[in-house]
Design an enzyme around this catalytic site. Structure first.
Site, mmCIF file in Angstrom:
data_model
loop_
_atom_site.group_PDB
_atom_site.id
_atom_site.type_symbol
_atom_site.label_atom_id
_atom_site.label_comp_id
_atom_site.label_asym_id
_atom_site.label_seq_id
_atom_site.Cartn_x
_atom_site.Cartn_y
_atom_site.Cartn_z
ATOM 1 N N ARG A 78 0.879 -1.201 0.052
ATOM 2 C CA ARG A 78 -0.170 0.022 0.030
ATOM 3 C C ARG A 78 0.921 1.156 -0.148
ATOM 4 N NH1 ARG A 78 -3.300 -2.682 -1.694
ATOM 5 N NH2 ARG A 78 -5.485 -3.006 -1.034
ATOM 6 N N GLU A 131 -3.451 7.327 -4.281
ATOM 7 C CA GLU A 131 -3.911 6.969 -5.639
ATOM 8 C C GLU A 131 -5.006 7.210 -6.021
ATOM 9 O OE1 GLU A 131 -2.345 3.083 -5.071
ATOM 10 O OE2 GLU A 131 -4.074 2.279 -5.656
ATOM 11 N N HIS A 149 -1.366 0.214 -10.243
ATOM 12 C CA HIS A 149 -1.922 -1.019 -9.299
ATOM 13 C C HIS A 149 -2.492 -2.009 -9.904
ATOM 14 C CE1 HIS A 149 -4.253 -1.068 -4.959
ATOM 15 N NE2 HIS A 149 -3.597 -2.476 -5.364
HETATM 16 C C1 8YV Z 1 -7.084 -5.060 -5.671
HETATM 17 C C2 8YV Z 1 -5.118 -5.185 -3.889
HETATM 18 O O1 8YV Z 1 -7.061 -5.171 -6.661
HETATM 19 O O2 8YV Z 1 -6.380 -6.962 -3.034
HETATM 20 C C3 8YV Z 1 -5.614 -5.926 -2.835
HETATM 21 O O3 8YV Z 1 -5.305 -5.731 -1.543
HETATM 22 O O4 8YV Z 1 -4.233 -4.552 -3.553
HETATM 23 C C4 8YV Z 1 -5.599 -5.265 -5.344
HETATM 24 O O5 8YV Z 1 -4.910 -6.455 -5.994
HETATM 25 C C5 8YV Z 1 -7.670 -4.098 -4.794
HETATM 26 O O6 8YV Z 1 -7.516 -3.761 -3.602
HETATM 27 C C6 8YV Z 1 -9.137 -4.240 -5.090
HETATM 28 O O7 8YV Z 1 -9.968 -3.680 -4.232
#
Ligand code: 8YV
Length: 322
Positions: A241, A270, A288
């Protein structure tokens, strides 16, 4: 009466179809992220909200009364965009989608690592700009990956998958930091060494890869001091993150040569990406994409459906986080 469900963004068609069959489902046809007013209204009008990382759900968005929502079935493993204390206080259950995005996220981590070390982004930009003058022995010299040391911060599922790729694919030594003790078959098979502090991992690593959760507990875990504790010539990879890294400190460290480069899939705030990062050649920037494969996005959606179905059938939840 079927439960009323709102899906905040477009999901893979196959998953939307199942949702439409099982629930009284409202889809976001335009796919624009919902704002705080729309999210607040969703709590009053729907039995379930299916959010993603693009939905900011701080305490201020949770209404204090007349809440209809009983479950937030998040599409994604990370849930730091949801104030889980606010959910808990209102008796709202939160679920996520672990496991199914482990490999694809580690693949993107490895792509970033290789791209930044071997200057792939920079090289691609040069070719596309028609500026490649031809091969020569000193052209765009990068850093060798094979045999180096990778430091994993957060040895959970994705951290281990990244370490596995680095060790078995690229002969890398693996050191890691994890809050709790990790001693299992998988880490032993890689000869991975758990070190006592983040600083020790930073000092030992040619590549540092972040795999810990976001949110308050890890905000700016990688700050100016810790960037300075990395080897000069080392690279930082972040598929976790954006808020785990102090972005201003990162820009300064890249600018001054404190570290050699960074590969980033996530950003604080982001989709805004600091202009300073965009202007740097020694940084690889992805939008992402960690879980962005057909197979994984469908599997994530199906996990959310399983959680939702179990909830409304009164069964144990496969992936309950609150
Ligand atoms: C997702 C991600 O696409 O799953 C996660 O925590 O960071 C990503 O790969 C995103 O969070 C979808 O809400």
């Amino acid at each position: 009466m079927k439960p009323r469900v709102i899906v905040t963004r477009r999901w893979p068609a196959a998953v939307e179809q199942i949702l439409a069959e099982r629930f009284d489902t409202t889809f976001n046809q335009g796919d624009a992220p919902l704002g705080p007013t729309e999210l607040k209204a969703a709590f009053l009008n729907f039995d379930a909200i299916l959010p993603t990382v693009s939905d900011k759900l701080p305490a201020s968005v949770f209404p204090d009364a007349d809440i209809r929502t009983r479950i937030l079935a998040n599409f994604g493993v990370g849930f730091s965009h949801i104030d889980t204390d606010a959910a808990r206080a209102r008796g709202i259950v939160v679920t996520n989608t672990p496991g199914v995005l482990t490999d694809c996220t580690a693949d993107i981590g490895m792509s970033l690592l290789l791209s930044v070390a071997r200057r792939a982004g920079e090289g691609e930009r040069q070719v596309r700009a028609g500026q490649w003058a031809g091969w020569c022995p000193t052209h765009m010299i990068g850093t060798k990956v094979t045999g180096k040391t990778i430091g994993i911060i957060g040895m959970g599922r994705i951290g281990k998958a990244m370490a596995k790729r680095a060790h078995f694919g690229f002969d890398m030594d693996v050191v890691f930091y994890n809050r709790s003790k990790v001693d299992d078959e998988e880490t032993r098979a890689m000869g991975a060494r758990q070190l006592a502090s983040i600083e020790e991992v930073l000092a030992a690593s040619d590549f540092v890869s972040l795999h810990c959760p976001g949110g308050a507990e890890n905000r700016h875990l990688i700050n100016a001091e810790r960037l300075a504790a990395m080897k000069r010539g080392a690279f930082l990879i972040n598929t976790a993150r954006g808020d785990v890294v102090d972005q201003k400190a990162l820009v300064a460290a890249l600018d001054s040569g404190t570290i050699a480069g960074a590969g980033l899939d996530v950003y604080d705030g982001e989709p805004d990406v600091p202009g300073a990062l965009m202007r740097m050649e020694n940084v690889v920037l992805l939008p992402h994409l960690g879980s962005a494969t057909e197979e994984t996005r469908v599997a994530m959606g199906m996990k959310a459906v399983d959680n939702l179905t179990a909830f409304f059938e009164g069964r144990a939840l496969p992936d309950k986080v609150v």
